[in-house]
Enzyme design. Structure first.
Site, mmCIF file in Angstrom:
data_model
loop_
_atom_site.group_PDB
_atom_site.id
_atom_site.type_symbol
_atom_site.label_atom_id
_atom_site.label_comp_id
_atom_site.label_asym_id
_atom_site.label_seq_id
_atom_site.Cartn_x
_atom_site.Cartn_y
_atom_site.Cartn_z
ATOM 1 N N CYS A 194 0.828 -1.221 0.000
ATOM 2 C CA CYS A 194 0.000 0.000 0.000
ATOM 3 C C CYS A 194 0.859 1.266 0.000
ATOM 4 O O CYS A 194 1.649 1.486 0.925
ATOM 5 C CB CYS A 194 -0.920 -0.013 1.220
ATOM 6 S SG CYS A 194 -1.803 1.547 1.445
ATOM 7 N N LYS B 74 -8.553 -9.909 6.000
ATOM 8 C CA LYS B 74 -8.355 -9.020 7.161
ATOM 9 C C LYS B 74 -8.634 -9.741 8.469
ATOM 10 O O LYS B 74 -9.647 -10.438 8.578
ATOM 11 C CB LYS B 74 -9.313 -7.828 7.062
ATOM 12 C CG LYS B 74 -8.805 -6.744 6.164
ATOM 13 C CD LYS B 74 -9.752 -5.563 6.140
ATOM 14 C CE LYS B 74 -9.612 -4.872 4.815
ATOM 15 N NZ LYS B 74 -10.641 -3.940 4.486
ATOM 16 N N VAL C 154 -5.683 0.465 5.721
ATOM 17 C CA VAL C 154 -4.315 0.751 6.180
ATOM 18 C C VAL C 154 -3.866 2.021 5.460
ATOM 19 O O VAL C 154 -4.317 2.269 4.343
ATOM 20 C CB VAL C 154 -3.335 -0.411 5.846
ATOM 21 C CG1 VAL C 154 -3.602 -1.589 6.736
ATOM 22 C CG2 VAL C 154 -3.342 -0.783 4.378
ATOM 23 N N GLU D 140 -5.555 8.006 7.956
ATOM 24 C CA GLU D 140 -5.291 8.977 6.882
ATOM 25 C C GLU D 140 -3.787 9.259 6.827
ATOM 26 O O GLU D 140 -3.232 9.990 7.663
ATOM 27 C CB GLU D 140 -6.058 10.293 7.053
ATOM 28 C CG GLU D 140 -7.476 10.252 6.529
ATOM 29 C CD GLU D 140 -7.552 9.785 5.075
ATOM 30 O OE1 GLU D 140 -6.728 10.227 4.247
ATOM 31 O OE2 GLU D 140 -8.411 8.951 4.762
ATOM 32 N N SER D 141 -3.164 8.700 5.808
ATOM 33 C CA SER D 141 -1.704 8.755 5.739
ATOM 34 C C SER D 141 -1.136 10.176 5.786
ATOM 35 O O SER D 141 -0.178 10.432 6.515
ATOM 36 C CB SER D 141 -1.224 8.035 4.477
ATOM 37 O OG SER D 141 -1.802 8.586 3.323
HETATM 38 N N1 LIG Z 1 -6.931 8.063 2.196
HETATM 39 C C1 LIG Z 1 -6.383 6.893 2.851
HETATM 40 C C2 LIG Z 1 -6.382 5.754 1.869
HETATM 41 C C3 LIG Z 1 -5.994 4.452 2.495
HETATM 42 C C4 LIG Z 1 -6.327 3.293 1.570
HETATM 43 O O1 LIG Z 1 -7.113 3.429 0.641
HETATM 44 N N2 LIG Z 1 -5.710 2.150 1.819
HETATM 45 C C5 LIG Z 1 -6.057 0.973 1.052
HETATM 46 C C6 LIG Z 1 -4.828 0.137 0.709
HETATM 47 S S1 LIG Z 1 -3.659 1.024 -0.310
HETATM 48 C C7 LIG Z 1 -6.978 0.099 1.909
HETATM 49 O O2 LIG Z 1 -6.750 -0.061 3.096
HETATM 50 N N3 LIG Z 1 -8.033 -0.452 1.306
HETATM 51 C C8 LIG Z 1 -8.979 -1.261 2.029
HETATM 52 C C9 LIG Z 1 -9.161 -2.616 1.458
HETATM 53 O O3 LIG Z 1 -8.523 -2.952 0.441
HETATM 54 O O4 LIG Z 1 -9.961 -3.359 2.035
HETATM 55 C C10 LIG Z 1 -4.970 7.225 3.339
HETATM 56 O O5 LIG Z 1 -4.288 8.015 2.667
HETATM 57 O O6 LIG Z 1 -4.546 6.707 4.371
#
Ligand SMILES: N[C@@H](CCC(=O)N[C@@H](CS)C(=O)NCC(=O)O)C(=O)O
Length: 230
Positions: free
Chosen positions: A22, A49, A62, A75-76
């Site tokens: 990610c 998960k 994540v 939120e990264s």
């Molecule tokens: N806006 C969030 C986006 C985080 C995000 O979209 N992470 C993805 C992985 S890159 C995720 O956890 N997706 C949930 C899933 O695949 O179930 C951030 O920047 O932290």
């Protein structure tokens, strides 16, 4: 390897829940390393998960950063800003911000952030398109968004480490998977020189190298979204 049981909470040091593939999670892992913050990492398999993970992050995404006081940040970008404020600014040699006039720097971050969002929508179209007849048009749009993004770099060179940590995990993945899944070649000409300067500098950064996945694994993992090679 995903942890099967929920680790003891609160942690004794910041604990990052991440998935190696990610890019958002890589921002946080990279910032933690760059700032020299002692931390632990819990790997989350998004395809499988752990049942307890929504107790940590109700969105079940994540990254999430659990702090010793029990707070969990998600939120990264917000996490990276938090780390810079809590651990970076003021500590000699550890800040992610370049030295220079504060106002100019914050403007350039703002621009990078906005253009980053513009870039995201062109990138989304690029990933989704499996129609060969639209390939050239979609590549042109993506390259134009990339040019807008790199044109926000300071004329004197690279943006701050904070901005690099924000954009490079995504740009690295594009450069790894784009050629394989979509036949994309980012031109090696003067227009894209700031991009190649960024690639050269970031690819040597220890924090980046220690937090990135293997290229072959990334190409494979992204097949889930790219679906077929065109
Ligand atoms: N806006 C969030 C986006 C985080 C995000 O979209 N992470 C993805 C992985 S890159 C995720 O956890 N997706 C949930 C899933 O695949 O179930 C951030 O920047 O932290």
């Amino acid at each position: 390897m995903t942890q099967l049981t929920r680790p003891h909470s609160p942690p004794s040091k910041p604990r990052l829940y991440r998935t190696l593939q990610c890019p958002h999670a890589q921002r946080v892992a990279w910032a933690l390393r760059s700032l020299g913050i002692d931390h632990e990492i819990v790997e989350i398999d998004l395809a499988n998960k752990p049942e307890w993970y929504p107790e940590v992050n109700p969105r079940a995404t994540v990254p999430a950063l659990e702090l010793p006081d029990g707070k969990v940040l998600i939120e990264s970008s917000e996490i990276v800003y938090y780390l810079e404020e809590a651990y970076g600014s003021g500590l000699e040699g550890k800040s992610l911000l370049s030295k220079g006039p504060v106002r100019a720097l914050s403007n350039s971050h703002h621009d990078l952030y906005i253009c980053g969002q513009g870039f995201s929508s062109a990138y989304g179209a690029f990933v989704r398109n499996t129609d060969r007849t639209k390939k050239d048009e979609i590549h042109t749009q993506l390259l134009s968004a990339l040019k807008d993004l790199i044109n926000t770099f300071p004329a004197t060179g690279l943006p701050s480490k904070l901005a690099i940590i924000h954009i490079f995990p995504h740009l690295w993945r594009l450069n790894v998977v784009g050629p394989y899944w979509r036949g994309l070649d980012i031109p090696k000409n003067k227009d894209f020189q700031p991009y190649w300067n960024l690639v050269e500098a970031a690819s040597k950064d220890e924090g980046f190298l220690k937090t990135r996945p293997e290229e072959e694994d990334t190409i494979k993992a992204y097949g889930k979204w790219y679906k077929e090679r065109i």
